[in-house]
Design a protein around this motif. Sequence first.
Motif, mmCIF file in Angstrom:
data_model
loop_
_atom_site.group_PDB
_atom_site.id
_atom_site.type_symbol
_atom_site.label_atom_id
_atom_site.label_comp_id
_atom_site.label_asym_id
_atom_site.label_seq_id
_atom_site.Cartn_x
_atom_site.Cartn_y
_atom_site.Cartn_z
ATOM 1 N N ASP A 1 1.365 17.032 8.846
ATOM 2 C CA ASP A 1 0.407 17.113 9.954
ATOM 3 C C ASP A 1 -0.707 16.078 9.789
ATOM 4 O O ASP A 1 -1.177 15.497 10.772
ATOM 5 N N TYR A 2 -1.139 15.866 8.551
ATOM 6 C CA TYR A 2 -2.150 14.835 8.313
ATOM 7 C C TYR A 2 -1.611 13.463 8.702
ATOM 8 O O TYR A 2 -2.305 12.689 9.384
ATOM 9 N N TRP A 3 -0.396 13.145 8.286
ATOM 10 C CA TRP A 3 0.166 11.838 8.618
ATOM 11 C C TRP A 3 0.301 11.665 10.123
ATOM 12 O O TRP A 3 0.046 10.578 10.660
ATOM 13 N N ILE A 4 0.683 12.741 10.811
ATOM 14 C CA ILE A 4 0.787 12.663 12.268
ATOM 15 C C ILE A 4 -0.584 12.337 12.869
ATOM 16 O O ILE A 4 -0.708 11.532 13.795
ATOM 17 N N GLY A 5 -1.626 12.925 12.299
ATOM 18 C CA GLY A 5 -2.973 12.641 12.772
ATOM 19 C C GLY A 5 -3.413 11.213 12.512
ATOM 20 O O GLY A 5 -4.301 10.696 13.196
ATOM 21 N N CYS B 1 0.837 -1.190 0.000
ATOM 22 C CA CYS B 1 0.000 0.000 0.000
ATOM 23 C C CYS B 1 0.879 1.248 0.000
ATOM 24 O O CYS B 1 1.585 1.514 0.976
ATOM 25 N N VAL B 2 0.875 2.013 -1.087
ATOM 26 C CA VAL B 2 1.523 3.325 -1.122
ATOM 27 C C VAL B 2 0.431 4.357 -0.883
ATOM 28 O O VAL B 2 -0.493 4.484 -1.690
ATOM 29 N N LEU B 3 0.508 5.063 0.225
ATOM 30 C CA LEU B 3 -0.507 6.046 0.587
ATOM 31 C C LEU B 3 0.011 7.446 0.303
ATOM 32 O O LEU B 3 1.132 7.784 0.694
ATOM 33 N N GLU B 4 -0.784 8.267 -0.387
ATOM 34 C CA GLU B 4 -0.342 9.618 -0.703
ATOM 35 C C GLU B 4 -1.408 10.651 -0.379
ATOM 36 O O GLU B 4 -2.597 10.386 -0.520
ATOM 37 N N VAL B 5 -0.973 11.839 0.055
ATOM 38 C CA VAL B 5 -1.854 12.992 0.247
ATOM 39 C C VAL B 5 -1.874 13.781 -1.054
ATOM 40 O O VAL B 5 -0.848 14.279 -1.512
ATOM 41 N N HIS B 6 -3.061 13.913 -1.648
ATOM 42 C CA HIS B 6 -3.170 14.549 -2.959
ATOM 43 C C HIS B 6 -3.313 16.071 -2.882
ATOM 44 O O HIS B 6 -3.117 16.769 -3.887
ATOM 45 N N ASP B 7 -3.643 16.593 -1.715
ATOM 46 C CA ASP B 7 -3.906 18.029 -1.580
ATOM 47 C C ASP B 7 -2.703 18.905 -1.897
ATOM 48 O O ASP B 7 -2.862 20.094 -2.158
ATOM 49 N N THR B 8 -1.506 18.347 -1.852
ATOM 50 C CA THR B 8 -0.295 19.141 -2.099
ATOM 51 C C THR B 8 -0.051 19.408 -3.579
ATOM 52 O O THR B 8 0.868 20.161 -3.919
ATOM 53 N N VAL C 1 3.948 2.138 2.416
ATOM 54 C CA VAL C 1 4.895 3.188 2.058
ATOM 55 C C VAL C 1 4.147 4.506 2.162
ATOM 56 O O VAL C 1 3.017 4.627 1.667
ATOM 57 N N ILE C 2 4.750 5.511 2.813
ATOM 58 C CA ILE C 2 4.111 6.820 2.932
ATOM 59 C C ILE C 2 4.696 7.760 1.886
ATOM 60 O O ILE C 2 5.859 8.152 1.956
ATOM 61 N N ASN C 3 3.877 8.091 0.896
ATOM 62 C CA ASN C 3 4.227 9.077 -0.138
ATOM 63 C C ASN C 3 3.761 10.431 0.414
ATOM 64 O O ASN C 3 2.578 10.752 0.353
ATOM 65 N N ILE C 4 4.673 11.220 0.965
ATOM 66 C CA ILE C 4 4.304 12.339 1.830
ATOM 67 C C ILE C 4 3.290 13.274 1.179
ATOM 68 O O ILE C 4 2.308 13.668 1.797
#
Length: 440
Positions: A131-135, A107-114, A148-151
């Motif tokens: 901050d989202y990942w910390i949450g 699982c590669v997880l990504e935040v798309h808002d950036t 995998v965390i795709n920041i």
Amino acid sequence: MRTTFALLGAALLVVAGIGPTAQPQARAATGLHVSGTKIVEANGQPFVMRGVNHPHVWFTGRTSSFADVKALGANTVRVVLGSGKRWGPSTDTAAVIGLCKQNRLICVLEVHDTTGYGEEGAAASLDEAVDYWIGQKGALVGQENHVVINIGNEPIGNTNAAQWTDATVDAIEKMRANGFRHLLMVDGPNWGQDWQYVMRDNARKVLDADTQRNTVLSIHMYSVFNTASGIVDYLDRFQANNWPLVIGEFGWRFAANEVDHETILSEAQERGLGYLAWSWSGNSDPILDMATDFDPARLTTWGQRIFHGANGIKATAKEASIYSGTQPTSTTTTTTTPGGGPGCTAAYRVTNQWPGGFQGEVRVTAGSSAIRGWTVTWTFADGQAVTNAWNATVTTSGSTVTARNAGYNGSLAAGTSTTFGFTATSRTANGAPTASCTAS
């Protein structure tokens, strides 16, 4: 949905006005991690991503997509999440990870808002993505073998792309300071396509910012990469510098001057680079959909090509060993001998092994006085051969292996230790050799 999906993966975004739119010692790796230029699992087994992107944040009900892409041969899915700044917030991270694990996918997880920050006014910063990942930390810690965390997706647009370097360094440092030990993935600027070469020219600074030496760079290849020569040259630069890289997004040549997907696929296979194609379904312009209306029985031209074509997913994907039942069992065979010169000893042990290979560790300990550097040697007796190493420079001559300290772990105070690790191939037998240590 066209407004929303105009930003997906920078697939249809304007790029440059044309086409569609002193190193610290590394901590021991946990789960998926970088070894040299490659990604390996916790057991040292190499893992090459072969998968697709899934726009989960806009289609949270399409949970069957995980099983569908798995059935077509994928070993990885990159999942689009939202931080709440523009999309989401995605509060179902634990459920998404569960779907990946249930379907035996990394699982590669990504935040798309950036996406396109600095040029796209609504975009989130990388700091906000962290901050989202910390949450979401409670759902992520303990999943390092599977996640995998795709920041942040394509975190800088074409405006002041140079800000990417410091923003990415700060994001990595903040992730590590908050206790994340996952493999981190960072996308390039210029909507992911790095056409100004900011990531290419500053990769070393970004990689060095990770105290765990566990970050992989990600390039998105669309219309900027429309020639074989441009693709090969870009990949060559990273390979020459021994920088870990994946192709986190790419499309196909559906029109003149679009991405040369054939070269991407062949080069990725030849170089052992992971790739994640854009995207499973749901694009407002369906030219980049692989499945019509999320239906795996109605693959598009692009879907047929990426799953069933030469160098495609079906032909090249190998399931992660965490799922496939080839997880090695650990051994504790340890041999310690005084070094050839005064000052250090070396302890060799096999930490994990599997059919045809194993992971080893050597602990170097200074003697009764401080040392400035060390060299460890041993000779394999059973045909083993080192394939990758970390925290040391390792060379081989026949069956003899020589390991010299890295620039950051040669100086040891009296009685203190450091370790280096390696993966290797093996035959039926895997006897522990006698390792010797010399100090300077």
